[in-house]
Write an enzyme that holds these catalytic residues in place. Structure first.
Site, PDB file in Angstrom:
ATOM      1  N   ARG A  73       0.812  -1.233   0.000  1.00 25.40           N
ATOM      2  CA  ARG A  73       0.000   0.000   0.000  1.00 25.40           C
ATOM      3  C   ARG A  73       0.850   1.291   0.000  1.00 25.40           C
ATOM      4  O   ARG A  73       0.366   2.343   0.397  1.00 25.40           O
ATOM      5  CB  ARG A  73      -0.971   0.017   1.181  1.00 25.40           C
ATOM      6  CG  ARG A  73      -1.947  -1.139   1.141  1.00 25.40           C
ATOM      7  CD  ARG A  73      -3.231  -0.821   1.883  1.00 25.40           C
ATOM      8  NE  ARG A  73      -4.150  -1.915   1.685  1.00 25.40           N
ATOM      9  CZ  ARG A  73      -4.181  -3.023   2.430  1.00 25.40           C
ATOM     10  NH1 ARG A  73      -3.347  -3.143   3.445  1.00 25.40           N
ATOM     11  NH2 ARG A  73      -5.052  -3.957   2.171  1.00 25.40           N
ATOM     12  N   LYS A  98       3.364  11.470 -11.219  1.00 28.29           N
ATOM     13  CA  LYS A  98       2.427  10.625 -11.979  1.00 28.29           C
ATOM     14  C   LYS A  98       3.088   9.278 -12.211  1.00 28.29           C
ATOM     15  O   LYS A  98       4.222   9.212 -12.698  1.00 28.29           O
ATOM     16  CB  LYS A  98       2.098  11.257 -13.326  1.00 28.29           C
ATOM     17  CG  LYS A  98       0.962  12.241 -13.277  1.00 28.29           C
ATOM     18  CD  LYS A  98       0.542  12.561 -14.696  1.00 28.29           C
ATOM     19  CE  LYS A  98      -0.540  13.620 -14.714  1.00 28.29           C
ATOM     20  NZ  LYS A  98      -0.889  14.043 -16.082  1.00 28.29           N
ATOM     21  N   GLU A 114       9.111  17.239 -25.541  1.00 25.29           N
ATOM     22  CA  GLU A 114       8.532  17.622 -24.251  1.00 25.29           C
ATOM     23  C   GLU A 114       9.101  18.982 -23.802  1.00 25.29           C
ATOM     24  O   GLU A 114       8.422  19.769 -23.155  1.00 25.29           O
ATOM     25  CB  GLU A 114       8.791  16.560 -23.180  1.00 25.29           C
ATOM     26  CG  GLU A 114       8.014  15.267 -23.366  1.00 25.29           C
ATOM     27  CD  GLU A 114       6.537  15.325 -22.913  1.00 25.29           C
ATOM     28  OE1 GLU A 114       6.060  16.388 -22.480  1.00 25.29           O
ATOM     29  OE2 GLU A 114       5.869  14.276 -23.014  1.00 25.29           O
ATOM     30  N   LYS A 119       7.772  22.511 -14.804  1.00 28.88           N
ATOM     31  CA  LYS A 119       7.040  21.327 -14.316  1.00 28.88           C
ATOM     32  C   LYS A 119       6.811  21.441 -12.812  1.00 28.88           C
ATOM     33  O   LYS A 119       5.707  21.190 -12.320  1.00 28.88           O
ATOM     34  CB  LYS A 119       7.840  20.061 -14.656  1.00 28.88           C
ATOM     35  CG  LYS A 119       7.185  18.778 -14.222  1.00 28.88           C
ATOM     36  CD  LYS A 119       6.311  18.178 -15.290  1.00 28.88           C
ATOM     37  CE  LYS A 119       5.371  17.126 -14.744  1.00 28.88           C
ATOM     38  NZ  LYS A 119       5.419  15.848 -15.422  1.00 28.88           N
ATOM     39  N   GLU A 162      -3.958  17.461 -11.035  1.00 25.65           N
ATOM     40  CA  GLU A 162      -4.480  17.792 -12.363  1.00 25.65           C
ATOM     41  C   GLU A 162      -5.960  18.168 -12.349  1.00 25.65           C
ATOM     42  O   GLU A 162      -6.737  17.757 -13.210  1.00 25.65           O
ATOM     43  CB  GLU A 162      -4.242  16.614 -13.319  1.00 25.65           C
ATOM     44  CG  GLU A 162      -4.249  17.052 -14.776  1.00 25.65           C
ATOM     45  CD  GLU A 162      -3.856  15.927 -15.733  1.00 25.65           C
ATOM     46  OE1 GLU A 162      -2.737  15.397 -15.605  1.00 25.65           O
ATOM     47  OE2 GLU A 162      -4.673  15.608 -16.600  1.00 25.65           O
ATOM     48  N   ARG A 175      -2.559  21.874 -14.051  1.00 23.21           N
ATOM     49  CA  ARG A 175      -1.657  20.809 -14.533  1.00 23.21           C
ATOM     50  C   ARG A 175      -2.100  20.252 -15.884  1.00 23.21           C
ATOM     51  O   ARG A 175      -1.302  19.663 -16.616  1.00 23.21           O
ATOM     52  CB  ARG A 175      -1.560  19.685 -13.485  1.00 23.21           C
ATOM     53  CG  ARG A 175      -0.498  18.660 -13.857  1.00 23.21           C
ATOM     54  CD  ARG A 175      -0.157  17.706 -12.737  1.00 23.21           C
ATOM     55  NE  ARG A 175       0.849  16.762 -13.191  1.00 23.21           N
ATOM     56  CZ  ARG A 175       1.551  15.963 -12.401  1.00 23.21           C
ATOM     57  NH1 ARG A 175       1.363  16.000 -11.103  1.00 23.21           N
ATOM     58  NH2 ARG A 175       2.446  15.141 -12.901  1.00 23.21           N
ATOM     59  N   ASN A 226      -0.611  18.619 -20.692  1.00 23.96           N
ATOM     60  CA  ASN A 226      -1.108  17.636 -21.659  1.00 23.96           C
ATOM     61  C   ASN A 226      -1.185  18.199 -23.081  1.00 23.96           C
ATOM     62  O   ASN A 226      -1.777  17.561 -23.962  1.00 23.96           O
ATOM     63  CB  ASN A 226      -2.481  17.113 -21.236  1.00 23.96           C
ATOM     64  CG  ASN A 226      -2.390  16.293 -19.969  1.00 23.96           C
ATOM     65  OD1 ASN A 226      -1.412  15.589 -19.764  1.00 23.96           O
ATOM     66  ND2 ASN A 226      -3.388  16.417 -19.096  1.00 23.96           N
ATOM     67  N   HIS A 273      -0.910  15.865 -25.953  1.00 19.47           N
ATOM     68  CA  HIS A 273      -1.059  14.499 -25.455  1.00 19.47           C
ATOM     69  C   HIS A 273      -2.402  13.865 -25.824  1.00 19.47           C
ATOM     70  O   HIS A 273      -2.501  12.645 -25.894  1.00 19.47           O
ATOM     71  CB  HIS A 273      -0.877  14.459 -23.936  1.00 19.47           C
ATOM     72  CG  HIS A 273       0.570  14.606 -23.522  1.00 19.47           C
ATOM     73  ND1 HIS A 273       1.320  15.697 -23.882  1.00 19.47           N
ATOM     74  CD2 HIS A 273       1.397  13.806 -22.810  1.00 19.47           C
ATOM     75  CE1 HIS A 273       2.549  15.563 -23.395  1.00 19.47           C
ATOM     76  NE2 HIS A 273       2.624  14.424 -22.733  1.00 19.47           N
ATOM     77  N   HIS A 288      -1.771  10.471 -27.372  1.00 19.34           N
ATOM     78  CA  HIS A 288      -2.078   9.193 -26.717  1.00 19.34           C
ATOM     79  C   HIS A 288      -2.906   8.298 -27.637  1.00 19.34           C
ATOM     80  O   HIS A 288      -2.731   7.074 -27.651  1.00 19.34           O
ATOM     81  CB  HIS A 288      -2.851   9.429 -25.417  1.00 19.34           C
ATOM     82  CG  HIS A 288      -1.964   9.864 -24.283  1.00 19.34           C
ATOM     83  ND1 HIS A 288      -2.450  10.216 -23.050  1.00 19.34           N
ATOM     84  CD2 HIS A 288      -0.622   9.997 -24.197  1.00 19.34           C
ATOM     85  CE1 HIS A 288      -1.443  10.537 -22.252  1.00 19.34           C
ATOM     86  NE2 HIS A 288      -0.333  10.425 -22.932  1.00 19.34           N
ATOM     87  N   HIS A 301       6.877   7.861 -27.094  1.00 24.24           N
ATOM     88  CA  HIS A 301       5.912   8.794 -26.504  1.00 24.24           C
ATOM     89  C   HIS A 301       6.167  10.238 -26.981  1.00 24.24           C
ATOM     90  O   HIS A 301       5.242  10.952 -27.379  1.00 24.24           O
ATOM     91  CB  HIS A 301       5.964   8.705 -24.974  1.00 24.24           C
ATOM     92  CG  HIS A 301       5.129   9.738 -24.300  1.00 24.24           C
ATOM     93  ND1 HIS A 301       3.749   9.776 -24.428  1.00 24.24           N
ATOM     94  CD2 HIS A 301       5.452  10.803 -23.535  1.00 24.24           C
ATOM     95  CE1 HIS A 301       3.279  10.814 -23.755  1.00 24.24           C
ATOM     96  NE2 HIS A 301       4.291  11.445 -23.203  1.00 24.24           N
TER      97      HIS A 301
HETATM   98  N1  GLY Z   1       3.189  14.485 -18.171  1.00 27.14           N
HETATM   99  C1  GLY Z   1       2.162  15.328 -17.762  1.00 27.14           C
HETATM  100  C2  GLY Z   1       2.102  15.526 -16.299  1.00 27.14           C
HETATM  101  O1  GLY Z   1       3.000  15.140 -15.580  1.00 27.14           O
HETATM  102  O2  GLY Z   1       1.141  16.060 -15.807  1.00 27.14           O
END
Ligand code: GLY
Length: 361
Positions: free
Chosen positions: A117, A139, A181, A223, A233, A237, A241, A244, A248, A261
């Protein structure tokens, strides 16, 4: 060298950009760690194990190998790693180190998030994409066949140790994938970073030490700032994206095998830039400047045969879809974006076709 802080409601940690930072690892470890599990790939370990091994000497540790590759970022791999940890006597005082690219840090972070956990993780990213994005911000997760990163958790690391020098052994394609990125960070939040990417491309591609340190530091700063403002997010945040949403869809559509990616993000940024222009959010000059800069760091592998309708059908199962509405991050000028779900589907279709056209040669 620079250090940036992520502060969340429950924790605070540093992302440090510094040559040879691995030699200082001991100072980031909690005093009562029972055993350290290094999750890495055979490639990364063969190139970069030495400094880590010398810090870990005398500490109880085990190296766990993950095969790498987006198509292996699956629950079954996490389970296999967890079983190895149990076999080696891991307990709640154990610690995981993610030592590799963004796929490794995602998997290692998720393993740590769910093992017993939750145990701590420390991230040492060894690809540009891992350093400027994936390893920072907590993330973690794995892919489903039906979509990217659909199982995961927010699990903030104890620290992120970023050594730009490890990038020297990175294959050029992987390095370029990470540059997208960096470009993303510029488009969403820093005209200065965007200009650096646009004007110093030869130095960027040649890994000029000062320029490399600058682009990594500025991306990490952005970041950390964004994650501190909105860890889970809920709002800000989401700007990370950019590129993305459609990116994705491309990754899932090609079974995570055809593009990296970062390359999918390149495709997604191309589509989102066309969309922003078509929807009247972005002027022609800025749209062209973004598209040109994406092109400088290309090309990505040809997307010939990828069908726009199939990509559009996948948008609905993306994490960014809320109440059935797809959210897009669209630039309004270089350094600024909006998040909107109010986009004419026909324009999304046109923008996707335009991005496919650019990348199908
Ligand atoms: N890669 C996008 C984020 O970390 O929110």
């Amino acid at each position: 060298m620079p250090s940036f802080t992520v502060r969340t409601a429950t924790t605070q940690y540093e992302a440090i950009v510094e040559s040879n930072i691995i030699s200082k690892l001991a100072s980031f470890l909690p005093s009562k760690v029972s055993q350290i599990f290094v999750v890495t790939t055979p490639d990364v370990w063969s190139y970069h194990s030495r400094p880590l091994e010398s810090v870990l000497e005398g500490r109880k540790h085990k190296v766990l190998f993950f095969p790498g590759g987006e198509s292996n970022k699956r629950m079954s791999e996490v389970e296999a790693l967890a079983d190895q940890m149990v076999g080696a006597g891991a307990d709640r005082a154990s610690l995981v180190i993610g030592f590799g690219g963004g796929i490794v840090t995602d998997v290692a972070g998720f393993l740590a998030a769910i093992f017993l956990r939750g145990i701590p993780v420390l991230q040492i990213p060894t690809t540009l994409l891992g350093q400027v994005d994936a390893a920072v911000g907590g993330k973690t997760g794995v892919n489903l066949v039906s979509g990217k990163n659909l199982i995961g958790s927010f699990h903030q690391p104890l620290a992120v140790l970023i050594d730009p020098e490890v990038l020297r052994t990175l294959p050029e394609r992987e390095y370029r994938a990470g540059l997208y990125e960096v470009l993303k960070a510029g488009v969403i939040r820093s005209k200065e970073l965007f200009d650096l990417m646009a004007l110093r491309s030869a130095d960027v591609l040649g890994q000029h030490p000062d320029v490399l340190a600058q682009i990594i530091s500025e991306s990490v700063r952005i970041k950390c700032e964004v994650v501190t403002a909105d860890e889970k997010e809920g709002d800000l945040r989401r700007i990370l994206n950019f590129g993305h949403t459609i990116g994705h869809a491309l990754e899932a559509e090609s079974s995570y095998l055809r593009v990296l990616h970062g390359e999918a993000v390149s495709f997604g940024m191309t589509a989102a830039t066309h969309l922003a222009r078509l929807a009247g959010h972005l002027n022609e000059d800025d749209a062209n400047a973004i598209l040109k800069c994406i092109e400088i760091y290309g090309p990505i592998p040809s997307l010939e045969g990828i069908n726009a309708e199939s990509l559009l059908a996948r948008l609905g199962s993306d994490k960014k879809t809320l109440h059935g509405k797809v959210h897009f991050v669209l630039p309004t000028k270089i350094g600024e974006v909006i998040i909107t779900n109010n986009v004419d589907p026909e324009l999304i279709r046109q923008a996707t076709i335009a991005a496919l056209h650019v990348n199908s040669r």
